[in-house]
Design a protein around this motif. Structure first.
Motif, PDB file in Angstrom:
ATOM      1  N   THR A   1     125.900 105.270  29.477  1.00 50.34           N
ATOM      2  CA  THR A   1     125.609 106.452  28.648  1.00 50.34           C
ATOM      3  C   THR A   1     124.716 106.092  27.463  1.00 50.34           C
TER       4      THR A   1
ATOM      5  N   SER B   1     122.416 109.933  24.200  1.00 50.77           N
ATOM      6  CA  SER B   1     122.232 110.580  22.893  1.00 50.77           C
ATOM      7  C   SER B   1     121.023 109.982  22.175  1.00 50.77           C
TER       8      SER B   1
ATOM      9  N   ASN C   1     117.791 109.390  20.226  1.00 58.10           N
ATOM     10  CA  ASN C   1     117.043 110.176  19.253  1.00 58.10           C
ATOM     11  C   ASN C   1     116.084 109.242  18.527  1.00 58.10           C
TER      12      ASN C   1
ATOM     13  N   GLY D   1     124.891 105.567  21.340  1.00 53.88           N
ATOM     14  CA  GLY D   1     125.366 105.118  22.643  1.00 53.88           C
ATOM     15  C   GLY D   1     125.955 103.724  22.576  1.00 53.88           C
TER      16      GLY D   1
ATOM     17  N   TYR E   1     129.393 104.009  21.007  1.00 53.86           N
ATOM     18  CA  TYR E   1     130.335 104.592  21.968  1.00 53.86           C
ATOM     19  C   TYR E   1     130.807 103.547  22.980  1.00 53.86           C
TER      20      TYR E   1
END
Length: 269
Positions: free
Chosen positions: A19, A23, A25, A33, A36
């Motif tokens: 993953t 996210s 950006n 990521g 996480y």
């Protein structure tokens, strides 16, 4: 005796690493990521230290960007270093992010070469050749040829990163090279930012003046002072605003407005 990453955490980091780009950006890139992915280990390491957990989470929210396949190696290394830093308060925790930054370039170079330059091309070529013949094996071969090396790199990268991480940090600490390493890694990071500033931003001024029959090109004089001076100035101003806690949204809007106005009047290009 070498420590082993608990199996549950190992599996969690391994699967969460997929993953990493979920996210992405342009402020912190893969930072969220990365956090996480290593969060289960951070919760274990700082189970009785809420403030330490908060600091570690902020630490791993910093900007991180590299080819995704070798990223679990850095995750394993970061977890091992967090464990060492928790057990030994004398360790400079900024060295954790310094190490991550110093590894982004080399590992991305290797990862891009193999995964985007070799495995992807090979997998797509073979898969397409079967697909053109109407063979159902086309997409299957593509997925297998690309993802088997991907999975293996993630799995063994995480294992090696964690197992070597503790010893790597211990050797640096015992040899007295930790301060030197942190200093050198910081130089690498700053140099990388400088290269990106010169390569990606490229602000210039098209202003010209005629004085006594001679054309004065402003950009030529700026380049004599410092190449990419306008780009460097813009980056330093934005950095100053970020340090003063100005929100990213306000800075982005400000950059757009200022760039538009200066561009309309022909001051910058």
């Amino acid at each position: 005796m070498a420590k082993e990453l608990p199996k549950k955490e190992f599996k969690s980091i391994f699967w969460r690493s997929f993953t990493l780009l979920g996210s992405f950006n342009y402020e912190r890139m893969e930072g969220l990521g990365f956090l996480y992915a290593v969060l289960p280990s951070l919760k274990r390491i700082y189970a009785n230290d809420p403030d330490g957990l908060k600091e570690a989470m902020h630490r791993h929210l910093e900007a991180f960007n590299m080819t995704v396949a070798p990223s679990p190696f850095v995750m394993g290394l970061a977890v091992a270093m967090e464990e060492q830093a928790k057990d030994d308060p004398s360790i400079d925790k900024t060295s954790i992010n310094a190490l991550k930054v110093s590894l982004m370039g080399p590992l991305s170079g290797i990862g891009d070469t193999f995964f985007w330059g070799i495995f992807r091309v090979l997998a797509c070529s073979l898969g397409a050749s079967f697909a053109l013949q109407g063979n159902i094996l086309g997409p299957i071969i593509l997925l297998l040829l690309f993802n088997i090396p991907n999975f293996l790199t993630r799995y063994y990268g995480l294992k090696i990163g964690y197992n070597q991480g503790a010893g790597f940090l211990e050797n640096l600490q015992n040899s007295g090279k930790m301060d030197l390493f942190t200093y050198c890694a910081g130089i690498v990071g700053i140099a990388s930012v400088g290269c990106l500033t010169a390569s990606w931003i490229g602000i210039s001024s098209p202003l010209e003046f005629d004085i006594a029959g001679n054309t004065i090109v402003i950009q030529e004089y700026l380049d004599q002072l410092c190449p990419q001076l306008l780009s460097l100035s813009a980056v330093l101003i934005i950095l100053k605003l970020l340090k003063n806690k100005v929100s990213t949204l306000k800075i982005t809007i400000g950059v757009i407005v200022i760039a538009f106005v200066l561009g309309v009047f022909g001051i910058i290009a």
